[in-house]
Design a protein around this motif. Sequence first.
Motif, PDB file in Angstrom:
ATOM      1  N   SER A 739     -17.800   5.000 -14.612  1.00  0.00           N
ATOM      2  CA  SER A 739     -18.713   4.041 -15.237  1.00  0.00           C
ATOM      3  C   SER A 739     -17.985   2.877 -15.894  1.00  0.00           C
ATOM      4  O   SER A 739     -18.583   1.829 -16.143  1.00  0.00           O
ATOM      5  CB  SER A 739     -19.579   4.753 -16.288  1.00  0.00           C
ATOM      6  OG  SER A 739     -18.756   5.290 -17.324  1.00  0.00           O
ATOM      7  N   SER A 740     -16.672   3.030 -16.193  1.00  0.00           N
ATOM      8  CA  SER A 740     -15.904   1.954 -16.814  1.00  0.00           C
ATOM      9  C   SER A 740     -15.217   1.051 -15.796  1.00  0.00           C
ATOM     10  O   SER A 740     -14.607   0.042 -16.170  1.00  0.00           O
ATOM     11  CB  SER A 740     -14.837   2.554 -17.746  1.00  0.00           C
ATOM     12  OG  SER A 740     -15.423   3.307 -18.774  1.00  0.00           O
ATOM     13  N   MET A 741     -15.299   1.384 -14.516  1.00  0.00           N
ATOM     14  CA  MET A 741     -14.642   0.582 -13.483  1.00  0.00           C
ATOM     15  C   MET A 741     -15.345  -0.760 -13.336  1.00  0.00           C
ATOM     16  O   MET A 741     -16.578  -0.804 -13.234  1.00  0.00           O
ATOM     17  CB  MET A 741     -14.654   1.334 -12.142  1.00  0.00           C
ATOM     18  CG  MET A 741     -13.870   0.626 -11.045  1.00  0.00           C
ATOM     19  SD  MET A 741     -13.737   1.644  -9.537  1.00  0.00           S
ATOM     20  CE  MET A 741     -15.419   1.528  -8.909  1.00  0.00           C
ATOM     21  N   PRO A 742     -14.644  -1.885 -13.356  1.00  0.00           N
ATOM     22  CA  PRO A 742     -15.275  -3.207 -13.203  1.00  0.00           C
ATOM     23  C   PRO A 742     -16.112  -3.284 -11.931  1.00  0.00           C
ATOM     24  O   PRO A 742     -15.697  -2.773 -10.873  1.00  0.00           O
ATOM     25  CB  PRO A 742     -14.084  -4.167 -13.145  1.00  0.00           C
ATOM     26  CG  PRO A 742     -12.977  -3.445 -13.844  1.00  0.00           C
ATOM     27  CD  PRO A 742     -13.176  -1.998 -13.533  1.00  0.00           C
ATOM     28  N   GLY A 743     -17.272  -3.925 -12.025  1.00  0.00           N
ATOM     29  CA  GLY A 743     -18.165  -4.010 -10.873  1.00  0.00           C
ATOM     30  C   GLY A 743     -17.575  -4.781  -9.724  1.00  0.00           C
ATOM     31  O   GLY A 743     -17.939  -4.566  -8.561  1.00  0.00           O
ATOM     32  N   GLU A 744     -16.659  -5.723 -10.022  1.00  0.00           N
ATOM     33  CA  GLU A 744     -16.062  -6.533  -8.961  1.00  0.00           C
ATOM     34  C   GLU A 744     -15.065  -5.740  -8.114  1.00  0.00           C
ATOM     35  O   GLU A 744     -14.646  -6.187  -7.045  1.00  0.00           O
ATOM     36  CB  GLU A 744     -15.340  -7.741  -9.558  1.00  0.00           C
ATOM     37  CG  GLU A 744     -16.249  -8.712 -10.297  1.00  0.00           C
ATOM     38  CD  GLU A 744     -16.468  -8.319 -11.740  1.00  0.00           C
ATOM     39  OE1 GLU A 744     -16.957  -9.152 -12.511  1.00  0.00           O
ATOM     40  OE2 GLU A 744     -16.132  -7.148 -12.104  1.00  0.00           O
ATOM     41  N   VAL A 745     -14.689  -4.569  -8.603  1.00  0.00           N
ATOM     42  CA  VAL A 745     -13.672  -3.760  -7.912  1.00  0.00           C
ATOM     43  C   VAL A 745     -14.364  -2.670  -7.109  1.00  0.00           C
ATOM     44  O   VAL A 745     -15.124  -1.856  -7.655  1.00  0.00           O
ATOM     45  CB  VAL A 745     -12.682  -3.133  -8.918  1.00  0.00           C
ATOM     46  CG1 VAL A 745     -11.661  -2.259  -8.191  1.00  0.00           C
ATOM     47  CG2 VAL A 745     -11.984  -4.221  -9.726  1.00  0.00           C
ATOM     48  N   SER A 746     -14.118  -2.636  -5.817  1.00  0.00           N
ATOM     49  CA  SER A 746     -14.747  -1.638  -4.960  1.00  0.00           C
ATOM     50  C   SER A 746     -13.796  -0.508  -4.567  1.00  0.00           C
ATOM     51  O   SER A 746     -14.236   0.559  -4.128  1.00  0.00           O
ATOM     52  CB  SER A 746     -15.282  -2.309  -3.680  1.00  0.00           C
ATOM     53  OG  SER A 746     -14.218  -2.949  -2.980  1.00  0.00           O
ATOM     54  N   ASP A 747     -12.508  -0.736  -4.721  1.00  0.00           N
ATOM     55  CA  ASP A 747     -11.517   0.254  -4.299  1.00  0.00           C
ATOM     56  C   ASP A 747     -11.182   1.169  -5.478  1.00  0.00           C
ATOM     57  O   ASP A 747     -10.548   0.779  -6.452  1.00  0.00           O
ATOM     58  CB  ASP A 747     -10.247  -0.465  -3.818  1.00  0.00           C
ATOM     59  CG  ASP A 747      -9.282   0.481  -3.113  1.00  0.00           C
ATOM     60  OD1 ASP A 747      -9.335   1.698  -3.376  1.00  0.00           O
ATOM     61  OD2 ASP A 747      -8.452  -0.013  -2.312  1.00  0.00           O
ATOM     62  N   ARG A 748     -11.647   2.433  -5.397  1.00  0.00           N
ATOM     63  CA  ARG A 748     -11.402   3.387  -6.485  1.00  0.00           C
ATOM     64  C   ARG A 748      -9.906   3.657  -6.696  1.00  0.00           C
ATOM     65  O   ARG A 748      -9.470   3.913  -7.817  1.00  0.00           O
ATOM     66  CB  ARG A 748     -12.113   4.706  -6.194  1.00  0.00           C
ATOM     67  CG  ARG A 748     -13.618   4.630  -6.269  1.00  0.00           C
ATOM     68  CD  ARG A 748     -14.214   6.029  -6.139  1.00  0.00           C
ATOM     69  NE  ARG A 748     -15.663   6.017  -6.266  1.00  0.00           N
ATOM     70  CZ  ARG A 748     -16.416   7.123  -6.324  1.00  0.00           C
ATOM     71  NH1 ARG A 748     -15.829   8.318  -6.254  1.00  0.00           N
ATOM     72  NH2 ARG A 748     -17.729   7.036  -6.442  1.00  0.00           N
ATOM     73  N   ASP A 788      -7.007 -10.716  -7.026  1.00  0.00           N
ATOM     74  CA  ASP A 788      -7.330 -11.375  -8.293  1.00  0.00           C
ATOM     75  C   ASP A 788      -7.977 -10.431  -9.314  1.00  0.00           C
ATOM     76  O   ASP A 788      -8.287 -10.852 -10.433  1.00  0.00           O
ATOM     77  CB  ASP A 788      -8.285 -12.554  -8.048  1.00  0.00           C
ATOM     78  CG  ASP A 788      -7.638 -13.627  -7.170  1.00  0.00           C
ATOM     79  OD1 ASP A 788      -6.399 -13.724  -7.196  1.00  0.00           O
ATOM     80  OD2 ASP A 788      -8.388 -14.342  -6.473  1.00  0.00           O
ATOM     81  N   HIS A 789      -8.201  -9.165  -8.926  1.00  0.00           N
ATOM     82  CA  HIS A 789      -8.927  -8.253  -9.797  1.00  0.00           C
ATOM     83  C   HIS A 789      -8.009  -7.433 -10.714  1.00  0.00           C
ATOM     84  O   HIS A 789      -8.494  -6.587 -11.471  1.00  0.00           O
ATOM     85  CB  HIS A 789      -9.786  -7.298  -8.966  1.00  0.00           C
ATOM     86  CG  HIS A 789     -10.852  -7.996  -8.187  1.00  0.00           C
ATOM     87  ND1 HIS A 789     -11.303  -7.547  -6.959  1.00  0.00           N
ATOM     88  CD2 HIS A 789     -11.560  -9.126  -8.455  1.00  0.00           C
ATOM     89  CE1 HIS A 789     -12.236  -8.366  -6.516  1.00  0.00           C
ATOM     90  NE2 HIS A 789     -12.420  -9.330  -7.411  1.00  0.00           N
ATOM     91  N   VAL A 790      -6.694  -7.668 -10.636  1.00  0.00           N
ATOM     92  CA  VAL A 790      -5.760  -6.874 -11.446  1.00  0.00           C
ATOM     93  C   VAL A 790      -6.047  -7.061 -12.929  1.00  0.00           C
ATOM     94  O   VAL A 790      -6.102  -6.099 -13.695  1.00  0.00           O
ATOM     95  CB  VAL A 790      -4.292  -7.266 -11.126  1.00  0.00           C
ATOM     96  CG1 VAL A 790      -3.338  -6.531 -12.068  1.00  0.00           C
ATOM     97  CG2 VAL A 790      -3.961  -6.958  -9.683  1.00  0.00           C
ATOM     98  N   LYS A 791      -6.248  -8.309 -13.365  1.00  0.00           N
ATOM     99  CA  LYS A 791      -6.472  -8.585 -14.789  1.00  0.00           C
ATOM    100  C   LYS A 791      -7.751  -7.911 -15.273  1.00  0.00           C
ATOM    101  O   LYS A 791      -7.800  -7.363 -16.386  1.00  0.00           O
ATOM    102  CB  LYS A 791      -6.567 -10.100 -15.001  1.00  0.00           C
ATOM    103  CG  LYS A 791      -6.695 -10.525 -16.452  1.00  0.00           C
ATOM    104  CD  LYS A 791      -5.423 -10.227 -17.241  1.00  0.00           C
ATOM    105  CE  LYS A 791      -5.437 -10.916 -18.623  1.00  0.00           C
ATOM    106  NZ  LYS A 791      -6.580 -10.538 -19.445  1.00  0.00           N
ATOM    107  N   LEU A 792      -8.806  -7.931 -14.459  1.00  0.00           N
ATOM    108  CA  LEU A 792     -10.042  -7.256 -14.834  1.00  0.00           C
ATOM    109  C   LEU A 792      -9.824  -5.762 -15.042  1.00  0.00           C
ATOM    110  O   LEU A 792     -10.320  -5.172 -16.006  1.00  0.00           O
ATOM    111  CB  LEU A 792     -11.106  -7.477 -13.743  1.00  0.00           C
ATOM    112  CG  LEU A 792     -11.743  -8.865 -13.640  1.00  0.00           C
ATOM    113  CD1 LEU A 792     -12.641  -8.929 -12.404  1.00  0.00           C
ATOM    114  CD2 LEU A 792     -12.559  -9.163 -14.901  1.00  0.00           C
ATOM    115  N   CYS A 793      -9.076  -5.161 -14.129  1.00  0.00           N
ATOM    116  CA  CYS A 793      -8.797  -3.721 -14.222  1.00  0.00           C
ATOM    117  C   CYS A 793      -7.973  -3.399 -15.463  1.00  0.00           C
ATOM    118  O   CYS A 793      -8.210  -2.384 -16.142  1.00  0.00           O
ATOM    119  CB  CYS A 793      -8.056  -3.243 -12.969  1.00  0.00           C
ATOM    120  SG  CYS A 793      -9.057  -3.197 -11.470  1.00  0.00           S
TER     121      CYS A 793
END
Length: 812
Positions: A739-748, A788-793
């Motif tokens: 539930s805490s995984m950013p929505g923009e990230v699809s790769d678990r 580009d999703h590293v910072k979000l994670c």
Amino acid sequence: MRGCCGLVTLKNEPVPLKGISVEVRVQGFVADVSSTLRYENCESSPLEAVFVFPMEEGSSLYHFHAQIGGERIEGEIREKQQAREEYDDALSSGQQAFLLEESEESGDVFRLSVGSLPPGQEASVCLSYVSELAVEVDGALRYCLPAVLNPRYTPAGSESLTAPGGCITVPAGPVPYSLSLSAQLSSPAGISAVKSNCALSELEYLREDQTQAKVSLAPGHLFNQDVELLIYYSRPHQASVTVEAGLESAALGSLMGDSVVMVSLYPEFPAAVDTPQSSCGEFVFLVDRSGSMDCPMSNEGSGPMRIESARNTLLLLLKSLPLGCFFNIYGFGSNFESFFPESVEYTQETMDSALEKVKGMQADLGGTEILQPLKDIYSKACKPGHPRQLFVFTDGEVGNTKQVISEVQKHAGSHRCFTFGIGEGASTALIKGMARAGSGHPDFITGKDRLQPKVMQSLRFALQPAVNNLLLNWDVPAGLEVVPVSETPRVLFRGHRLILYAQLRGKCDGSLVGRATLQYSLGETPQKIEISFKLQPEQSTGLTTHRLAARTLIRTLEDGESMEECSWGEEEETAEEKEKKKRVKERVVQISTESGVISSHTAFIAVNKNSSQAVQGPLIQRNIRAPMMYKLMGSSMPMMACMAPSPPVAMACMGAPVAMACMGAPVAMARSMEMSDCNFTVQSAFGYSDDDLSNTAPEPVEKEDPMLTLISLQKADGSWELSDSLATVFEKTLQEVLSSMPGEVSDRAVWATVLGLLWLHGFRADLKDEWEFLAMKALSWVKGRAGDHVKLCLDAGISLLGCKVDPQTLSV
């Protein structure tokens, strides 16, 4: 029997060790040590005592004397057989005599025979030696006073100097003698601190610039573990040159007659050297699985068993290897087995297969026969483009040390050898000798040390670009000639200190200056270290440099001799080979007798020729041996008769003999040990080996280290998969993590890998030396997948785990 210690009579009455006094003088990177041991014969008959003691590999034992009843008896160097004959003749004529010789098995074990000690008489023996001090990972110099000599496993058909032979153990009682140790320290680099595993007095500076200091062992020390001193210098990388004057009585042109120069270099390499530069390499891990590996890492009985620590280390190594390399794992004892018929490529499949086998590794292979697995490894062809790196883990209890080192040296051109001595009493000759022969790096893990960071340091060395093409050049005035005594090594690592010796022949104005220049290549970049020094020799160094140079030259000749013997194998020596062997022996004896430094071909003999009265009465032989640093479980074990038809040779440490009696015929013999989770049984009346060791007590159930759990879940490419097990490490439920995984990230897997990295940096930063390589793999994988999703994670992960991690730490 429980309370006896030292020499023991047939009535279990002690012939005690009265006290031990050790004086250590450290100058720069060299230690000069004098140890004095006092004994008393309380028996009604004359006594012949024999004890065996360990010493750091490479030490130069240069002086020995004894004192009985106020009479000082000086030891003299003789050819070994001649010394033995003089000793026997002295005993036959009722004279008091002492014989000190190096073990045939290993250069770090010595045997002292004390002959005809009269009843009621006290005797003291004094041993002096010089040694280069090892550099630890953190830059500290390490001095160690051993408190234990482990029994060395000896292959069938060979005689052991150290194994007592079919004698059962009994628990040791209190140690009824004193130990005093003082250390005088001197270095132009400045002394910043001294640490120890034992209580010390406060460091006292003798000069305002802190270049001289002294420290001592706190009163009341119980000699139940090695005494280690870690010495830290303010400017550890400061290069130095010592020029030492020769003996006026020695012939000019000889090693002892000329001045000798010692160059000490501790280079600093660019930080880039610490970063692995290549995914190439063949990594072979050779792991001791003898019975003694089922003993605790610490003498206090706390912490993991040695074999458990080895399993955890293999887990860490397998997760840290780069993709594209090759690897294999060997276990050895009385026999050996390998995980794969030959080295395999490092993939997810081969890593999983190896890890499953690592989990089942036990200390169940009997003795410690390392030579045969080495030969099997070297019989396999090297992988083109993948330099072979051999990692050896052992508690160092072998009796054929010289053969093992020769085998490594024969194949030095095709691999590097990194060695790890585990636990108290590991053979320094074996651990250091193999690493030296294989251009690698030795490490020792004792007390509460963790094996993992030292192993990862060596892996860092193995993955570094080679520091090669080393060349030492000398520039001296006319009239002087520099004759190298030691060879310049083939490989140099970050954190290595280099000490080289040379003989200065001829004469010149002492006010002039010489220059030493070390050139080498780091990758493709040439490097150079230059140091100038005055040619005026120092007069008050006590010949320390000469003795170390002599030992270096002797060791070079002896190593070459061992190599020749190894190459001859089972074939009969030719006349030419016999003559060459004879010349080498004569040269070693010459250097040894001229320098006063003991060798494998010489011995110290001391005879009291001034005694006015011969010693009367039947001569009784006693063997003295060292306490083993373990603890027996439960109640004491019964004494057992020793059935050996002749007196077996027992062991003792320089500092701590314990209960043992041996009369040659079937009589009661005891071996005092302290063991934890280890039981001993008598294998036979004629030999003792690690086959006697077994672990019958169940290991305590402990909660698994979450860091080890996290590491075990990592994949070969560096990533983690999201799972219940991974969430448990984070002390979260899988639903909370999802539930805490950013929505923009699809790769678990990206999300799981970022969390793994954050957890390591946030909660195990103090152990970074252990997980750094596997984290580098993980970070590389994340950057290649997350875009580009590293910072979000990172932001979401820090919020979920509640840790403080600077994104720059992860190079983001």
